[in-house]
Write an enzyme that holds these catalytic residues in place. Structure first.
Site, PDB file in Angstrom:
ATOM      1  N   CYS A  26       0.840  -1.201   0.000  1.00 15.84           N
ATOM      2  CA  CYS A  26       0.000   0.000   0.000  1.00 15.84           C
ATOM      3  C   CYS A  26       0.877   1.253   0.000  1.00 15.84           C
ATOM      4  CB  CYS A  26      -0.943  -0.014   1.201  1.00 15.84           C
ATOM      5  SG  CYS A  26      -2.060   1.402   1.204  1.00 15.84           S
TER       6      CYS A  26
ATOM      7  N   CYS B 263      -0.511   4.189   1.898  1.00 13.21           N
ATOM      8  CA  CYS B 263      -0.438   4.073   3.363  1.00 13.21           C
ATOM      9  C   CYS B 263       0.987   4.344   3.855  1.00 13.21           C
ATOM     10  CB  CYS B 263      -0.790   2.671   3.844  1.00 13.21           C
ATOM     11  SG  CYS B 263      -2.184   1.894   3.073  1.00 13.21           S
ATOM     12  N   ASP B 264       1.964   3.749   3.183  1.00 13.46           N
ATOM     13  CA  ASP B 264       3.314   3.687   3.743  1.00 13.46           C
ATOM     14  C   ASP B 264       4.355   4.542   3.023  1.00 13.46           C
ATOM     15  OD1 ASP B 264       2.394   1.893   5.653  1.00 13.46           O
ATOM     16  OD2 ASP B 264       2.710   0.180   4.339  1.00 13.46           O
TER      17      ASP B 264
END
Ligand code: NDP
Length: 309
Positions: free
Chosen positions: A134, A137-138
């Site tokens: 992701c 997300c990261d």
């Protein structure tokens, strides 16, 4: 057999938001969380893009709070996975863990999707320590660092572009000599100076130490094996929606995503709704999943009112 007004399958942002709305509408929802309590979001660490949390929120904490909020309105949250379903007529029949039979007036499917991984032991070892599926997300954790994205589709290109805006350098590891992605995405990638595409390459091993990922060992089609130095290894080789169980009853697209009526959560079966990643090949964000969970609960409520129950 237990009879419920509203059965929700899935304990991610879609399932719990559906549960919050359904509980507040007196539908007495029963929620089954499945094998990954909290859903896919819990595979990341800090969620920084969920509105309302300046400074970010720990993914598990966010999901615990959603669960707690659903419970506070009376949602009955349980653990268990649907193993069989009969949606041929109402009430719908769903079997949990091969033994518990439930009869549901309405069903909200929020079973999510699983990111695909390559299946390498070294990839598994560094999940959450440099290996991620992701980028949104990261990615933020890799400011001014070097990362690799595996895949050649639209998601891979989108992820590479996003990461290139943060990282010093982005490698794209593509197994063929062409992208699968749309032309416009390809052009964007080609015109981004800090993205380097490594064509005809497959990953043999993710390299790392006790601090996490340090590199990747690649095998080019011509037989050359070489290493690249990276801090993050991002997978973008597609997702598999958890929709198999419902295949005999619901329309799905070629990749297995449940097809919903545009602008609603309705499937082709009245009383059955789909929310979150199981029906969303494009956005796949916690906030969009939550929003579609809200839609599903509202759609179920309206349906029950129209049915007179
Ligand atoms: P896709 O299935 O389109 O692409 C997957 C990519 O991963 C392909 O390049 C594929 O290679 C590669 N791949 C698959 N398995 C492996 C493996 N084991 N090892 C190495 N590489 C592998 O998935 P996406 O998630 O990219 O896209 C899904 C859908 O969502 C598509 O319809 C896409 O168009 C859409 N989408 C649209 C966006 C947009 O319009 N902005 C953004 C994101 C997604 P190969 O080509 O060789 O099969």
């Amino acid at each position: 057999m237990e009879k419920v007004k509203c059965l929700i399958l899935g304990g991610g942002p879609a399932g719990f938001t559906a549960a919050i709305y359904a509980a507040r509408a007196n539908l007495s929802p029963v929620v089954y969380e499945g094998i990954q309590p909290g859903g896919q979001l819990t595979t990341t660490t800090i969620v920084e893009n969920f509105p309302g949390f300046p400074g970010g929120v720990d993914a598990n904490t966010l999901m615990d709070k959603m669960r707690e909020q659903a419970k506070s309105f009376g949602a009955d949250v349980r653990s268990g996975t649907a193993t069989a379903a009969d949606l041929s007529h109402r009430p719908f029949k769903v079997v949990i863990d091969g033994e518990t039979e439930i009869e549901a007036q309405t069903l909200i499917i929020a079973t999510g999707a699983q990111a695909r991984y390559l299946g390498l032991p070294s990839e598994e070892k560094f999940k959450g320590a440099g290996v991620s599926a992701c980028a949104t997300c990261d990615g933020f954790f890799y400011r001014k660092r070097t990362v690799a994205v595996v895949g050649g589709g639209d998601t891979a290109c989108e992820d590479a572009l996003y990461l290139a805006s943060l990282a010093k350098k982005v490698y794209m590891i593509v197994r063929r000599d062409v992208f699968r992605a749309s032309k416009i995405m390809q052009e964007k990638v080609f015109s981004t100076p800090n993205i380097e595409v490594l064509w005809n390459c497959n990953t043999q091993e993710v390299l790392g130490d006790e601090m996490g990922v340090t590199g990747a060992r690649l095998l080019r089609k011509d037989g050359t094996v070489f290493d690249i130095a990276i801090d993050g290894f991002f997978l973008a080789i597609g997702h598999t929606p958890a929709s198999e169980l419902f295949a005999p009853y619901l329309e799905r697209d070629a990749a297995g995503y449940i097809v919903t009526k545009p602008g609603s959560s309705e499937t082709g079966v009245p009383g059955v709704y789909a929310a979150g990643d199981v029906q969303d090949p494009h956005y796949r964000q916690a906030i969009t999943a939550a929003a579609s969970g809200c839609m599903a609960a509202r759609d179920a409520e309206k349906f029950l009112l129209e049915q007179g129950n």
